[in-house]
Write a protein that holds these residues in place. Structure first.
Motif, PDB file in Angstrom:
ATOM      1  N   VAL A   1       4.132  16.516  -4.769  1.00 40.34           N
ATOM      2  CA  VAL A   1       4.467  15.537  -5.833  1.00 40.34           C
ATOM      3  C   VAL A   1       4.017  16.228  -7.165  1.00 40.34           C
ATOM      4  CG1 VAL A   1       4.073  13.316  -6.753  1.00 40.34           C
ATOM      5  CG2 VAL A   1       4.508  13.437  -4.397  1.00 40.34           C
ATOM      6  N   GLN A   2       5.038  16.439  -8.234  1.00 35.57           N
ATOM      7  CA  GLN A   2       4.809  16.749  -9.542  1.00 35.57           C
ATOM      8  C   GLN A   2       5.031  16.004 -10.704  1.00 35.57           C
ATOM      9  OE1 GLN A   2       6.438  20.578 -10.414  1.00 35.57           O
ATOM     10  NE2 GLN A   2       4.506  21.664 -10.095  1.00 35.57           N
ATOM     11  N   PRO A   3       4.201  15.611 -11.286  1.00 30.73           N
ATOM     12  CA  PRO A   3       2.864  15.778 -11.406  1.00 30.73           C
ATOM     13  C   PRO A   3       2.225  14.687 -10.232  1.00 30.73           C
ATOM     14  CG  PRO A   3       3.369  14.175 -13.135  1.00 30.73           C
ATOM     15  CD  PRO A   3       4.612  14.726 -12.514  1.00 30.73           C
ATOM     16  N   VAL A   4       1.068  14.964  -9.725  1.00 25.75           N
ATOM     17  CA  VAL A   4       0.626  13.990  -8.704  1.00 25.75           C
ATOM     18  C   VAL A   4       0.157  12.923  -9.367  1.00 25.75           C
ATOM     19  CG1 VAL A   4      -1.773  15.219  -9.160  1.00 25.75           C
ATOM     20  CG2 VAL A   4      -1.166  14.225  -6.831  1.00 25.75           C
ATOM     21  N   GLU A   5      -0.146  12.819 -10.523  1.00 30.41           N
ATOM     22  CA  GLU A   5      -0.667  11.533 -11.071  1.00 30.41           C
ATOM     23  C   GLU A   5       0.599  10.517 -10.990  1.00 30.41           C
ATOM     24  OE1 GLU A   5      -3.145  14.598 -12.924  1.00 30.41           O
ATOM     25  OE2 GLU A   5      -0.923  14.305 -12.754  1.00 30.41           O
ATOM     26  N   SER A   6       1.591  10.803 -10.827  1.00 31.07           N
ATOM     27  CA  SER A   6       2.737   9.867 -10.458  1.00 31.07           C
ATOM     28  C   SER A   6       2.400   8.997  -9.012  1.00 31.07           C
ATOM     29  CB  SER A   6       4.009  10.663 -10.309  1.00 31.07           C
ATOM     30  OG  SER A   6       5.135   9.431  -9.959  1.00 31.07           O
ATOM     31  N   GLU A   7       1.559   9.237  -8.399  1.00 28.05           N
ATOM     32  CA  GLU A   7       1.015   8.419  -7.171  1.00 28.05           C
ATOM     33  C   GLU A   7       0.308   7.379  -7.700  1.00 28.05           C
ATOM     34  OE1 GLU A   7      -0.509  11.310  -4.507  1.00 28.05           O
ATOM     35  OE2 GLU A   7       1.288  12.714  -4.432  1.00 28.05           O
ATOM     36  N   TRP A   8      -0.284   7.385  -9.012  1.00 29.05           N
ATOM     37  CA  TRP A   8      -1.107   6.260  -9.504  1.00 29.05           C
ATOM     38  C   TRP A   8      -0.154   5.651 -10.708  1.00 29.05           C
ATOM     39  CZ3 TRP A   8      -6.814   7.822  -9.908  1.00 29.05           C
ATOM     40  CH2 TRP A   8      -7.722   7.880  -8.591  1.00 29.05           C
ATOM     41  N   PHE A   9       0.902   5.900 -10.788  1.00 26.87           N
ATOM     42  CA  PHE A   9       1.712   5.407 -11.883  1.00 26.87           C
ATOM     43  C   PHE A   9       1.528   6.328 -13.284  1.00 26.87           C
ATOM     44  CE2 PHE A   9       4.058   1.776 -10.243  1.00 26.87           C
ATOM     45  CZ  PHE A   9       5.138   1.757 -10.914  1.00 26.87           C
ATOM     46  N   GLY A  10       1.067   7.558 -13.123  1.00 28.10           N
ATOM     47  CA  GLY A  10       0.719   8.184 -14.308  1.00 28.10           C
ATOM     48  C   GLY A  10       1.935   9.141 -14.641  1.00 28.10           C
ATOM     49  N   PHE A  11       2.326   9.817 -15.698  1.00 29.77           N
ATOM     50  CA  PHE A  11       2.987  10.836 -16.000  1.00 29.77           C
ATOM     51  C   PHE A  11       2.986  11.556 -17.097  1.00 29.77           C
ATOM     52  CE2 PHE A  11       7.565  12.223 -16.065  1.00 29.77           C
ATOM     53  CZ  PHE A  11       7.605  12.910 -14.906  1.00 29.77           C
TER      54      PHE A  11
ATOM     55  N   ILE B   1       1.087  -1.169   0.089  1.00 34.11           N
ATOM     56  CA  ILE B   1       0.050   0.060  -0.098  1.00 34.11           C
ATOM     57  C   ILE B   1       0.938   1.359  -0.039  1.00 34.11           C
ATOM     58  CG2 ILE B   1      -1.644   1.270   1.276  1.00 34.11           C
ATOM     59  CD1 ILE B   1      -1.399  -2.293   2.476  1.00 34.11           C
ATOM     60  N   THR B   2       0.755   2.052  -0.848  1.00 36.28           N
ATOM     61  CA  THR B   2       1.640   3.368  -1.106  1.00 36.28           C
ATOM     62  C   THR B   2       0.775   4.581  -0.795  1.00 36.28           C
ATOM     63  OG1 THR B   2       1.418   3.298  -3.661  1.00 36.28           O
ATOM     64  CG2 THR B   2       3.052   1.962  -2.460  1.00 36.28           C
ATOM     65  N   LEU B   3       1.153   5.254  -0.222  1.00 36.58           N
ATOM     66  CA  LEU B   3       0.601   6.688   0.050  1.00 36.58           C
ATOM     67  C   LEU B   3       1.269   7.797  -0.374  1.00 36.58           C
ATOM     68  CD1 LEU B   3      -0.570   4.812   2.610  1.00 36.58           C
ATOM     69  CD2 LEU B   3      -1.670   6.780   3.029  1.00 36.58           C
ATOM     70  N   GLY B   4       0.872   8.594  -1.456  1.00 36.59           N
ATOM     71  CA  GLY B   4       1.865   9.689  -2.224  1.00 36.59           C
ATOM     72  C   GLY B   4       3.018   9.511  -2.602  1.00 36.59           C
ATOM     73  N   GLY B   5       3.219   8.213  -2.874  1.00 36.17           N
ATOM     74  CA  GLY B   5       4.431   7.634  -3.703  1.00 36.17           C
ATOM     75  C   GLY B   5       4.868   8.329  -5.021  1.00 36.17           C
ATOM     76  N   GLN B   6       5.903   8.147  -5.505  1.00 35.20           N
ATOM     77  CA  GLN B   6       6.447   8.924  -6.752  1.00 35.20           C
ATOM     78  C   GLN B   6       6.834   7.849  -7.553  1.00 35.20           C
ATOM     79  OE1 GLN B   6       8.601  10.388  -3.927  1.00 35.20           O
ATOM     80  NE2 GLN B   6       6.602  11.109  -3.323  1.00 35.20           N
ATOM     81  N   HIS B   7       5.894   6.971  -8.213  1.00 36.51           N
ATOM     82  CA  HIS B   7       6.202   5.662  -8.754  1.00 36.51           C
ATOM     83  C   HIS B   7       6.808   5.938 -10.269  1.00 36.51           C
ATOM     84  CE1 HIS B   7       4.834   2.793  -5.929  1.00 36.51           C
ATOM     85  NE2 HIS B   7       3.600   3.633  -5.587  1.00 36.51           N
ATOM     86  N   GLN B   8       6.341   7.016 -10.670  1.00 36.35           N
ATOM     87  CA  GLN B   8       6.962   7.605 -12.232  1.00 36.35           C
ATOM     88  C   GLN B   8       7.843   8.823 -12.010  1.00 36.35           C
ATOM     89  OE1 GLN B   8       7.167   6.149 -15.103  1.00 36.35           O
ATOM     90  NE2 GLN B   8       5.435   5.720 -15.995  1.00 36.35           N
ATOM     91  N   GLY B   9       8.145   8.756 -10.728  1.00 36.57           N
ATOM     92  CA  GLY B   9       9.079   9.963 -10.492  1.00 36.57           C
ATOM     93  C   GLY B   9       8.522  11.471 -10.243  1.00 36.57           C
ATOM     94  N   VAL B  10       9.181  12.453 -10.137  1.00 38.90           N
ATOM     95  CA  VAL B  10       8.997  13.833 -10.222  1.00 38.90           C
ATOM     96  C   VAL B  10       9.369  14.582 -11.222  1.00 38.90           C
ATOM     97  CG1 VAL B  10       8.166  13.540  -7.684  1.00 38.90           C
ATOM     98  CG2 VAL B  10      10.413  14.510  -8.190  1.00 38.90           C
ATOM     99  N   TYR B  11       8.982  15.784 -11.534  1.00 40.84           N
ATOM    100  CA  TYR B  11       9.498  16.983 -12.426  1.00 40.84           C
ATOM    101  C   TYR B  11       9.102  18.080 -11.718  1.00 40.84           C
ATOM    102  CZ  TYR B  11      11.135  19.392 -16.503  1.00 40.84           C
ATOM    103  OH  TYR B  11      11.669  20.120 -17.425  1.00 40.84           O
ATOM    104  N   GLY B  12       9.847  18.487 -10.829  1.00 44.29           N
ATOM    105  CA  GLY B  12       9.634  19.774 -10.024  1.00 44.29           C
ATOM    106  C   GLY B  12       9.672  19.443  -8.555  1.00 44.29           C
ATOM    107  N   LEU B  13       9.883  20.430  -7.657  1.00 39.86           N
ATOM    108  CA  LEU B  13       9.883  20.136  -6.518  1.00 39.86           C
ATOM    109  C   LEU B  13       9.146  21.423  -5.819  1.00 39.86           C
ATOM    110  CD1 LEU B  13      10.887  17.831  -4.731  1.00 39.86           C
ATOM    111  CD2 LEU B  13      13.199  19.317  -4.235  1.00 39.86           C
ATOM    112  N   PRO B  14       7.868  21.710  -5.881  1.00 44.63           N
ATOM    113  CA  PRO B  14       7.363  23.024  -5.569  1.00 44.63           C
ATOM    114  C   PRO B  14       7.208  23.242  -4.026  1.00 44.63           C
ATOM    115  CG  PRO B  14       5.874  21.216  -6.200  1.00 44.63           C
ATOM    116  CD  PRO B  14       7.053  20.801  -6.503  1.00 44.63           C
ATOM    117  N   ASP B  15       7.323  22.146  -3.209  1.00 42.15           N
ATOM    118  CA  ASP B  15       7.443  22.349  -1.932  1.00 42.15           C
ATOM    119  C   ASP B  15       8.281  21.373  -1.195  1.00 42.15           C
ATOM    120  OD1 ASP B  15       6.914  22.142   0.973  1.00 42.15           O
ATOM    121  OD2 ASP B  15       5.030  23.006   0.771  1.00 42.15           O
ATOM    122  N   CYS B  16       9.452  21.884  -0.774  1.00 42.21           N
ATOM    123  CA  CYS B  16      10.528  21.382  -0.560  1.00 42.21           C
ATOM    124  C   CYS B  16      10.763  20.514   0.916  1.00 42.21           C
ATOM    125  CB  CYS B  16      11.982  21.898  -0.810  1.00 42.21           C
ATOM    126  SG  CYS B  16      13.344  21.134  -0.869  1.00 42.21           S
TER     127      CYS B  16
END
Length: 303
Positions: free
Chosen positions: A231-241, A132-147
């Motif tokens: 997380v940017q894009p947030v869809e990475s949390e569902w393996f989107g990108f 079970i993953t909460l707020g994961g970055q399965h496809q990574g991130v491109y941007g770090l809006p809140d560090c």
């Protein structure tokens, strides 16, 4: 990521009591892996969540992973210990723990999500049943809006490093967040020089072992936070990108090559009804204990 680390305070507003004085249920052990800016044991975050799970499911064995010898190292390693080394470190912990030998369920928070996924893919001794993953970055991130709540100078430094030098060897080796930086404008560079995410996502070649171990999960559930500012894009949390070559249009998992080519077995998991998509209002890792108990504990951890 740390913005949500301290949002677990909400989890402690509700006191959980056992419904019965005697409970003969034998629960599957649970392993928790915290995110960046958090540690295993803060009572107002993962430590408090661990305690609440233990109260909700009397007798359950819960491990909140500590990456290092103490809390200070655990915190620092979330930024500076390469994920490959972290996964090896945890694999050794799993091997040495006889209480986990028969299998366990795992819950990852933010970057702990993809680290747990790497654990099941790489560590044969990690007999994970449900992930079970909460707020994961399965496809990574491109941007770090809140560090993650770091001081502004450090945060700005990390942003600059990622934006301009994420795939340089010394950055990949010394900054955890660079290892799951996914630049859609430079897909070839990401695939070739990412030292962690590209590998566990089978970007350059298919590691059949990675694929088979994910397919063997009983359940893979992913939680997306609809108002996430980390997380940017947030869809990475569902393996989107993002679609390759630009950073505006986002593809969901089922439209992506990783799904259509079934590089990780996600399509097979989906067709077998073992892939769950959960959404929750709120910013990164912001949820209440009642929500977590109903949607995570009662749904995935109570058997």
């Amino acid at each position: 990521m740390n913005k949500g680390a301290f949002c677990f305070i909400a989890c402690l507003w509700v006191t959980v009591s056992s419904a019965a004085t005697e409970n003969d249920t034998v629960y599957t052990p649970v392993v928790l892996w915290h995110g960046m800016g958090d540690t295993c044991c803060y009572p107002f975050s993962i430590g408090g969540l661990k305690s609440n799970i233990e109260k909700a499911l009397p007798g359950i064995y819960v491990v909140s992973l500590k990456i290092g010898k103490n809390i200070v190292q655990d915190l620092e390693n979330g930024y500076f210990m390469h994920p490959n080394k972290q996964v090896e470190f945890v694999c050794d912990q799993i091997k040495a723990n006889s209480l986990l030998a028969e299998g366990f369920n795992a819950v990852g928070f933010s970057q702990g999500s993809q680290f747990l996924r790497a654990l099941v893919q790489r560590c044969p001794e990690a007999k994970m049943k449900k992930l079970i993953t909460l707020g994961g970055q399965h496809q990574g991130v491109y941007g770090l809006p809140d560090c993650a709540g770091l001081n502004s100078n450090t945060c700005d430094y990390i942003r600059r490093m990622l934006n301009h030098a994420a795939y340089y060897g010394f950055v990949q080796n010394n900054l955890v967040q660079a290892t799951y930086w996914h630049d859609p404008l430079n897909e070839d560079m990401y695939k070739k020089y990412s030292t962690f995410l590209s590998d566990i996502n089978n970007e350059l070649s298919i590691n059949d072992t990675y694929r088979e171990r994910l397919i063997n999960l009983d359940k893979f559930a992913m939680v997306k936070f609809l108002n996430d500012t980390v997380v940017q894009p947030v869809e990475s949390e569902w393996f989107g990108f993002y679609e390759p070559g630009q950073a505006k249009i986002v593809m969901d998992l089922r439209s992506s090559a990783i799904y259509e080519q079934d590089r990780l077995g996600l399509k097979q998991l989906d067709e077998q009804g073992k892939l769950d998509f959960i959404e929750v209002e709120g910013d990164h890792l912001q949820f209440s204990w009642p929500w977590f108990k109903k949607n995570i504990v009662d749904t995935y951890l109570s058997d």
